[in-house]
Design an enzyme around this catalytic site. Structure first.
Site, mmCIF file in Angstrom:
data_model
loop_
_atom_site.group_PDB
_atom_site.id
_atom_site.type_symbol
_atom_site.label_atom_id
_atom_site.label_comp_id
_atom_site.label_asym_id
_atom_site.label_seq_id
_atom_site.Cartn_x
_atom_site.Cartn_y
_atom_site.Cartn_z
ATOM 1 C CD GLU A 168 0.442 -67.451 64.323
ATOM 2 O OE1 GLU A 168 -0.638 -67.446 64.925
ATOM 3 O OE2 GLU A 168 0.997 -68.502 63.959
ATOM 4 C CD GLU A 356 3.927 -70.600 66.114
ATOM 5 O OE1 GLU A 356 2.833 -71.046 65.710
ATOM 6 O OE2 GLU A 356 4.032 -69.707 66.963
HETATM 7 O O1 IFM Z 1 -0.722 -72.400 69.484
HETATM 8 C C1 IFM Z 1 -0.659 -71.547 68.402
HETATM 9 C C2 IFM Z 1 0.397 -70.487 68.603
HETATM 10 O O2 IFM Z 1 0.168 -69.753 69.764
HETATM 11 C C3 IFM Z 1 0.405 -69.525 67.437
HETATM 12 N N1 IFM Z 1 0.507 -70.228 66.187
HETATM 13 C C4 IFM Z 1 -0.367 -71.350 65.949
HETATM 14 C C5 IFM Z 1 -0.309 -72.319 67.126
HETATM 15 C C6 IFM Z 1 -1.256 -73.509 66.881
HETATM 16 O O3 IFM Z 1 -2.564 -73.071 66.762
#
Ligand code: IFM
Length: 458
Positions: A168, A356
């Protein structure tokens, strides 16, 4: 409609994701150097309740138990990140072999249990020594990062097939170098644009290094993304939503694909020019094997004359009276479907993996159990949308839940719990939540079906 794991096909990858700083703890042992997060958590009023990742889930010592948990839950793919300053305490220079040993043990134990490791090279924990020289705002980060990638591939590439270069980049540059709410706490357009350009160059350079050292590797990178809609059906909000989309969803994928930055929709990006050198436009490009989609919610955006540069403002979920998670993120499963469609529309995107997806709720322990029906529903509804995209011919090949263990949620500390497994941070006891048991059944039982809201409308 009932959906089974089998409906996604035999080659579909199922897993969970974690990140080093959020779970490892052991922040200063066995030769690890400090990272920007080790520093940031000690600053006043930056982290909810002054929580730190110093101990976190103590994964550094509990890794065997936690990987065994993966095995017990039938989870056969594990995405985790490497802590740069654990293996290169100063960011560059001497290697800390105790750090290398730790990740070797993690990888080897996964493989021993039949669990495929997926490594994220950078998940936000830049070595502090490098930040002292400007961190992501210093163009030298390209060579620092290159050295780090080479070390990862040299020591782990013989056993690890799946690699993600960055986690990200929009979040770590935006929150860390523009808003100052994440490490290293810098603010302002100049540091942000410099960090963006250098991160975009590292994203492609990292891919090239992996490909050069390990041609058969499966190489990707990950993007945070949200379906964006205008708050009101008026032209000003439609324009604001387009700007937010360029900023949040397009900023890093488009240069990677050779389309350069989305300057037309976001003219402020012209100012990135001052960091661009000859040849950069080509260097930004790399042909990733897959793109990691990280989606949690949708955003509603309205015009706002007071917001500098973008003139757009996100209307938070609590202001819209919609169902939401503990992060104040709207529960809107169609967003993951829209994102799969959006990224699939780009030519040259070959394969999409949901790296994710998950939700934080106020989970409570009662009589030694943690019942979290809202999370089960969230995951089922999101999976149904992934299935919908797959049925429409989109090449989505995997799904990773964020996350295995409740953990350190950055500026929010330990309050939002995202895990399939509850962690008592006093005792380090783990309790598999009902969502963990649901995932286990889903991954094992061909008769187990998910029932989702998608069935009613789809
Ligand atoms: O915890 C984070 C992760 O580190 C990166 N993506 C989003 C998750 C939830 O906020």
């Amino acid at each position: 409609m009932f959906i089974r794991k089998e409906d996604f096909g035999p080659g579909f990858t199922w897993g969970v994701s974690t990140a080093a700083y959020q779970i490892e703890g052991a922040h200063n042992v066995d030769g690890k150097g400090p990272s920007i997060w080790d520093d940031f958590v000690n600053r006043k009023r930056k982290i909810n309740d002054n929580h730190t990742g110093n101990i976190a889930c103590d994964f550094y010592t509990q890794y065997a138990k936690d990987i065994s948990l993966l095995f017990d839950l039938n989870i056969s793919n594990y995405r985790f990140s490497v802590s740069w300053s654990r293996i290169l305490p100063f960011g560059t220079g001497p290697v800390n072999y105790k750090g290398i040993d730790f990740y070797n043990k993690v990888i080897d134990f996964c493989l021993e249990l039949g669990i495929e490791p997926w490594i994220t090279i950078y998940h936000w924990d830049l070595p502090l020594e490098l930040e002292k020289k400007g961190g992501w705002t210093n163009r030298d980060v390209i060579s620092w990062f290159g050295e780090y990638v080479e070390i990862c591939i040299k020591y782990f590439g013989d056993r690890v097939k799946h690699w993600m270069v960055l986690n990200e980049p929009m979040v770590f540059t935006g929150a860390g170098y523009f808003l100052g709410v994440h490490a290293p706490g810098k603010k302002g357009l100049s540091s942000f644009l410099a960090a963006v350009h250098h991160a975009a160059l590292c994203q492609s350079a990292g891919g090239r290094i992996i490909r050069g050292m390990k041609p058969e590797a499966h190489i990707g990178t990950t993007f945070s993304c949200s379906h964006i809609e205008p708050f009101r059906p008026i032209e000003k909000d439609v324009i604001a939503a387009e700007k937010a989309d360029a900023f949040l969803n397009r900023l890093f994928i488009e240069p990677l694909l050779g389309k350069n930055y989305p300057v037309r929709d976001l003219p402020v990006l012209q100012r990135i020019e001052r960091y661009v050198k000859q040849g950069d436009e080509q260097d930004l490009v790399f042909d990733m094997d897959f793109i990691g989609i990280q989606n949690y919610t949708r955003e509603m955006v309205s015009h706002s004359p007071f917001m500098p540069f973008v003139k757009a403002k996100i209307i938070k979920a609590d202001k819209r009276n919609v169902e939401r998670t503990m992060m104040n993120w709207e529960i809107y499963p169609e967003s993951i479907y829209e994102m799969l469609k959006k990224f699939n529309r780009y030519e040259n995107v070959k394969e999409l993996v949901i790296t994710e997806n998950g939700a934080a709720f106020a989970d409570n322990r009662q009589n030694g159990k943690v019942d979290d029906p809202k999370r089960i529903q969230f995951l089922q509804d999101n999976l149904a949308q992934v299935y919908r995209a797959k049925q429409e011919g989109i090449n989505v090949s995997g799904y990773f839940i964020w996350t295995l263990l409740d953990n350190f949620e950055w500026a929010e500390g330990y309050h939002p719990r995202f895990g399939l497994v509850y962690v008592d941070f006093e005792t380090q006891q783990r309790i598999v939540k009902s969502s963990g048991l649901w995932y286990k059944r889903f991954l094992s039982d061909t008769e187990n079906k998910i029932v989702s809201g998608f069935s009613k409308t789809g």
